[in-house]
Design a protein around this motif. Structure first.
Motif, PDB file in Angstrom:
ATOM      1  N   GLY A 204     -22.034   9.970 -14.426  1.00 17.42           N
ATOM      2  CA  GLY A 204     -22.587   9.080 -13.409  1.00 17.42           C
ATOM      3  C   GLY A 204     -23.865   9.651 -12.805  1.00 17.42           C
ATOM      4  O   GLY A 204     -24.830   8.915 -12.559  1.00 17.42           O
TER       5      GLY A 204
ATOM      6  N   TYR B 175     -16.483   6.519 -21.786  1.00 18.22           N
ATOM      7  CA  TYR B 175     -16.929   7.789 -21.213  1.00 18.22           C
ATOM      8  C   TYR B 175     -16.797   8.930 -22.232  1.00 18.22           C
ATOM      9  O   TYR B 175     -17.688   9.773 -22.371  1.00 18.22           O
ATOM     10  CB  TYR B 175     -16.075   8.103 -19.989  1.00 18.22           C
ATOM     11  CG  TYR B 175     -16.741   8.934 -18.920  1.00 18.22           C
ATOM     12  CD1 TYR B 175     -17.373   8.325 -17.847  1.00 18.22           C
ATOM     13  CD2 TYR B 175     -16.713  10.319 -18.965  1.00 18.22           C
ATOM     14  CE1 TYR B 175     -17.962   9.079 -16.851  1.00 18.22           C
ATOM     15  CE2 TYR B 175     -17.306  11.080 -17.964  1.00 18.22           C
ATOM     16  CZ  TYR B 175     -17.922  10.452 -16.915  1.00 18.22           C
ATOM     17  OH  TYR B 175     -18.508  11.204 -15.931  1.00 18.22           O
TER      18      TYR B 175
ATOM     19  N   PHE C 290     -18.242   4.071  -8.846  1.00 16.69           N
ATOM     20  CA  PHE C 290     -18.109   4.885 -10.053  1.00 16.69           C
ATOM     21  C   PHE C 290     -18.351   6.354  -9.717  1.00 16.69           C
ATOM     22  O   PHE C 290     -17.614   7.247 -10.129  1.00 16.69           O
ATOM     23  CB  PHE C 290     -19.110   4.402 -11.100  1.00 16.69           C
ATOM     24  CG  PHE C 290     -18.908   5.004 -12.449  1.00 16.69           C
ATOM     25  CD1 PHE C 290     -18.002   4.449 -13.334  1.00 16.69           C
ATOM     26  CD2 PHE C 290     -19.616   6.124 -12.842  1.00 16.69           C
ATOM     27  CE1 PHE C 290     -17.805   5.004 -14.595  1.00 16.69           C
ATOM     28  CE2 PHE C 290     -19.423   6.693 -14.091  1.00 16.69           C
ATOM     29  CZ  PHE C 290     -18.514   6.123 -14.969  1.00 16.69           C
ATOM     30  N   LYS C 291     -19.400   6.588  -8.928  1.00 13.71           N
ATOM     31  CA  LYS C 291     -19.778   7.960  -8.594  1.00 13.71           C
ATOM     32  C   LYS C 291     -18.673   8.719  -7.876  1.00 13.71           C
ATOM     33  O   LYS C 291     -18.387   9.856  -8.190  1.00 13.71           O
ATOM     34  CB  LYS C 291     -21.016   7.948  -7.687  1.00 13.71           C
ATOM     35  CG  LYS C 291     -22.350   7.845  -8.332  1.00 13.71           C
ATOM     36  CD  LYS C 291     -22.700   8.965  -9.289  1.00 13.71           C
ATOM     37  CE  LYS C 291     -22.110  10.277  -8.970  1.00 13.71           C
ATOM     38  NZ  LYS C 291     -21.070  10.668  -9.883  1.00 13.71           N
TER      39      LYS C 291
ATOM     40  N   ALA D  80     -16.020  13.762  -9.003  1.00 17.45           N
ATOM     41  CA  ALA D  80     -17.128  12.877  -8.609  1.00 17.45           C
ATOM     42  C   ALA D  80     -18.358  13.114  -9.476  1.00 17.45           C
ATOM     43  O   ALA D  80     -18.982  12.175  -9.970  1.00 17.45           O
ATOM     44  CB  ALA D  80     -17.466  13.098  -7.138  1.00 17.45           C
TER      45      ALA D  80
ATOM     46  N   SER E  67     -15.601   8.205  -7.908  1.00 15.41           N
ATOM     47  CA  SER E  67     -14.306   8.086  -8.602  1.00 15.41           C
ATOM     48  C   SER E  67     -13.306   7.268  -7.808  1.00 15.41           C
ATOM     49  O   SER E  67     -12.123   7.591  -7.780  1.00 15.41           O
ATOM     50  CB  SER E  67     -13.701   9.467  -8.897  1.00 15.41           C
ATOM     51  OG  SER E  67     -14.641  10.308  -9.495  1.00 15.41           O
TER      52      SER E  67
END
Ligand code: TRP
Length: 468
Positions: free
Chosen positions: A44, A123, A244-245, A40, A247
């Protein structure tokens, strides 16, 4: 020698996995938390959260983000872990096994494997810049209080095709090497070591930033909401960030869930991870905003905040060079745990589904990524003029994953759990067959995942496609 033995035992384990005997997994409750939190926490928190918060008016955005996390991110995270632990397979096979025959829910898993590649493509590039900044800030000669100078340094890096590719490959080799060691010896062992270091560094830098003169304004920006700044776009962005944070939305948490221990308390674990992740974001905000305000820099610089504003901010403070090295090491640690989890999705799929040994599966994935990722790495140099729907490759991958693929993936996972898999199985899975006394939590969760999460996701998707 050591590596060879590792590889041998890896092979033995793979063989065992394919006959269903002994599957690698996380070994302790703490290991589960470290690995999941490692996934996580990432760029981000350090790159996206501050830049988006800066552009969307601070505290008010954070509140919308918090609501999105509670109603959308966390429920999908719990769902994914639950399904993964039930089937104990890679993301695609998990959905195929749990769904009724002939219903193509596995497509959500397949979309996830695709999303993993697209996210990793950009990323690894941002992580490459972070690694490059660690190197450059150690070597020195890099500090300037003038954003024009730090901006030039950043532009020099990203417009140099060789450097961009090279740093991306460095990142891929590091991640590949850790993944080859397996789930418990690679992912779990690494994240268990790195996560505590991350917290210590973050707190140290936060204290430095808070004790600067004029830090109060930055703190106010983070904590005092101004709701006039909240629009539909804010909500859309907050929802994308929440996915996104944590996952979620692409099978990462299904894959990690498949390594969870049978007695793990999933709602409890997910909630702890969510809170710790939020703490990291807020600490990153505390490390960054007071300093940005104290030295009079712009808060709404966007994605370049980390690479242009931050170095100038650190150059402005006493002992700034040391704090800058620490800051980028911290960002590198955060990115590493997240990338392990992203790559584990295709690695697990290739390893288990195609019966290819883990080391070879890792090499295949890394090489594929180097190819796809190069389009993102070169999108500020060689490929700068190649635009798809008006986006460079880098922006295209970033935009489509956060705003389309992850929410769509999350929507299908929520619909599957709430409407197909059903209440009885959910209650059984999340109470560990009655061993945990958390029935009311599970029942509340069930209502959210069946009704609230899907409705919110559909609204946001319609809005994202400009239909409403
Ligand atoms: N959560 C990580 C971060 O905030 C990124 C990440 C890791 C991720 N795995 C993911 C995002 C899966 C979406 C899906 O940096």
């Amino acid at each position: 020698m050591e590596l060879e033995r590792e590889l041998e035992s890896g092979k033995a384990k793979d063989a065992a996995a394919s006959v269903g005997k002994q599957r690698d997994g996380f070994t302790t409750a703490l290991g589960v938390i470290a690995a999941t939190l490692g996934s996580a926490v990432g760029l981000g928190n350090i790159w996206k959260f501050p830049s988006i918060t800066g552009q969307n008016g601070g505290a008010a955005f954070i509140i919308v983000y918090l609501i999105s996390t509670l109603l959308v991110g966390l429920p999908v995270m719990i769902t994914e872990q639950m399904l993964g632990r039930k089937a104990r397979k890679d993301a695609i096979s998990t959905l195929r096994e749990l769904a009724p025959k002939k219903q193509p829910w596995w497509l959500a898993g397949a979309a996830g494997v695709l999303a993993a590649f697209l996210i990793m493509a950009f990323y690894t590039e941002v992580a490459g810049w972070v690694f490059a900044y660690i190197y450059k800030s150690v070597v020195g000669g890099f500090l300037s209080t003038d954003p024009a100078v730090t901006s030039q340094a950043f532009v020099d890096l990203i417009t140099n095709p060789m450097q961009s590719l090279l740093w991306q490959w460095v990142v891929l080799v590091v991640i590949g090497a850790i993944l080859m060691m397996g789930v418990s010896k690679g992912i779990e062992a690494t994240t268990k070591r790195l996560m505590p270091i991350l917290f210590v560094l973050l707190v140290a830098i936060g204290i430095r930033s808070l004790t600067l003169e004029g830090a109060g304004e930055g703190l106010r920006f983070l904590l005092q909401p101004d709701f006039s700044k909240v629009t539909w776009t804010t909500v859309l962005v907050a929802m994308g960030l929440a996915f996104f944070k944590l996952s979620t939305g692409m099978g990462t948490m299904i894959t990690y869930g498949s390594y969870f221990r049978e007695e793990q308390n999933i709602p409890g674990t997910a909630t702890k991870v969510m809170l710790a992740d939020l703490l990291v974001s807020m600490l990153a905000g505390i490390a960054i905003f007071p300093a940005v305000f104290a030295f009079g820099f712009e808060v709404d610089a966007g994605p370049s905040l980390l690479f242009i504003t931050i170095p100038a901010v650190f150059a402005s403070m006493p002992l700034g060079n040391i704090f800058m090295v620490l800051f980028f090491i911290l960002a590198g640690i955060a990115a590493t745990g997240a990338m392990l989890s992203l790559l584990e999705v295709p690695v697990a799929f290739i390893n288990e589904k195609m019966h290819i040994s883990r080391p070879v599966a890792t090499v295949i994935t890394v090489v594929l990524l180097a190819l796809i990722g190069s389009t993102a790495a070169l999108s500020s140099s060689t490929l700068a003029d190649v635009k798809i729907f008006g986006f460079t490759f880098f922006d295209l991958f970033d935009y489509t994953t956060s705003n389309i693929l992850l929410p769509v993936g999350g929507l299908f996972i929520a619909l599957f759990a709430g409407w197909v898999w059903g209440k009885d199985r959910i209650v059984d899975a999340l109470t560990n067959s009655g061993a945990l006394k958390n029935e009311w939590v599970v029942k509340a969760f069930y209502v959210v995942i069946k009704f609230v999460t899907p409705v919110l996701l559909i609204l946001v998707l319609l809005r994202g496609l400009s239909i409403i």
